[in-house]
Structures are given as C-alpha cells and as structure tokens.
Scaffold this motif. Structure first.
Motif, PDB file in Angstrom:
ATOM      1  N   VAL A  59       0.682  -1.194   0.142  1.00  0.00           N
ATOM      2  CA  VAL A  59       0.120   0.075   0.041  1.00  0.00           C
ATOM      3  C   VAL A  59       0.792   1.365  -0.076  1.00  0.00           C
ATOM      4  O   VAL A  59       0.306   2.266  -0.725  1.00  0.00           O
ATOM      5  CB  VAL A  59      -0.911  -0.031   1.174  1.00  0.00           C
ATOM      6  N   ARG A  60       2.018   1.301   0.790  1.00  0.00           N
ATOM      7  CA  ARG A  60       2.713   2.516   0.877  1.00  0.00           C
ATOM      8  C   ARG A  60       3.519   2.460  -0.463  1.00  0.00           C
ATOM      9  O   ARG A  60       3.446   3.536  -1.002  1.00  0.00           O
ATOM     10  CB  ARG A  60       4.022   2.175   1.994  1.00  0.00           C
ATOM     11  N   GLN A  61       3.749   1.537  -1.190  1.00  0.00           N
ATOM     12  CA  GLN A  61       4.426   1.525  -2.394  1.00  0.00           C
ATOM     13  C   GLN A  61       3.578   2.095  -3.585  1.00  0.00           C
ATOM     14  O   GLN A  61       3.745   3.022  -4.367  1.00  0.00           O
ATOM     15  CB  GLN A  61       5.228   0.097  -2.803  1.00  0.00           C
ATOM     16  N   TRP A  62       2.382   1.795  -3.430  1.00  0.00           N
ATOM     17  CA  TRP A  62       1.124   2.132  -4.342  1.00  0.00           C
ATOM     18  C   TRP A  62       1.146   3.811  -4.277  1.00  0.00           C
ATOM     19  O   TRP A  62       1.028   4.309  -5.070  1.00  0.00           O
ATOM     20  CB  TRP A  62      -0.145   1.532  -4.200  1.00  0.00           C
ATOM     21  N   LEU A  63       1.013   4.233  -2.812  1.00  0.00           N
ATOM     22  CA  LEU A  63       0.835   5.673  -2.773  1.00  0.00           C
ATOM     23  C   LEU A  63       2.076   6.367  -3.456  1.00  0.00           C
ATOM     24  O   LEU A  63       1.821   7.280  -4.074  1.00  0.00           O
ATOM     25  CB  LEU A  63       0.747   6.028  -1.308  1.00  0.00           C
TER      26      LEU A  63
END
Length: 78
Positions: A59-63
């Motif tokens: 999720v952090r990478q997607w952001l």
C-alpha cells in the motif's frame, strides 16, 4: 492486524483526486484521517492505515507510485 501512521503530501495534480478513498476500497485497508489541510493547489493528510502487515508495504509503495509523498510518523509497523 498492523497499522502505520503516515503523512501524505499531495502535489497539485493529485490534490483533487480521491486517493484515500481508492486506498481503502481498492486495497482492503482501513484508513483513519487524524488531521488534514487540503487547499486548491496542495494538501497533506495525517493518515493511520490498518491492515495485514505484508499488505501495508504494498500500500505504501502504491501511494508513492501514484505520486504522493509518504513520510513515516511512527515506527513503521505498530
């Protein structure tokens, strides 16, 4: 369930996009807005994100891939 607390900073081209909504609906996490300041051209949100620990890394990478600046506010996984 694990959680992270981050500060998301949105550039002008993303400030009107429903990033937090997409995050919660498309990525199966719970988002809790703790504080925010969103204006016409820029904005930031202090966000608590809860979900599976391994999934939070994705999720952090997607952001970041979306163009949102992500700054950790607490130790990574709570």
């Amino acid at each position: 369930m694990a959680s992270i607390r981050v500060r998301l900073t949105f550039p002008e081209d993303l400030v009107r996009e429903p990033i937090v909504h997409r995050l919660s609906t498309e990525h199966d996490v719970v988002c809790n807005i703790r504080r925010a300041d969103v204006r016409d051209r820029t904005g930031w949100v202090i966000l608590e994100i809860s979900g599976d620990a391994d999934h939070l890394v994705e999720v952090r990478q997607w952001l970041e891939d979306t163009g949102v600046r992500v700054d950790d506010l607490e130790p990574y996984l709570l």
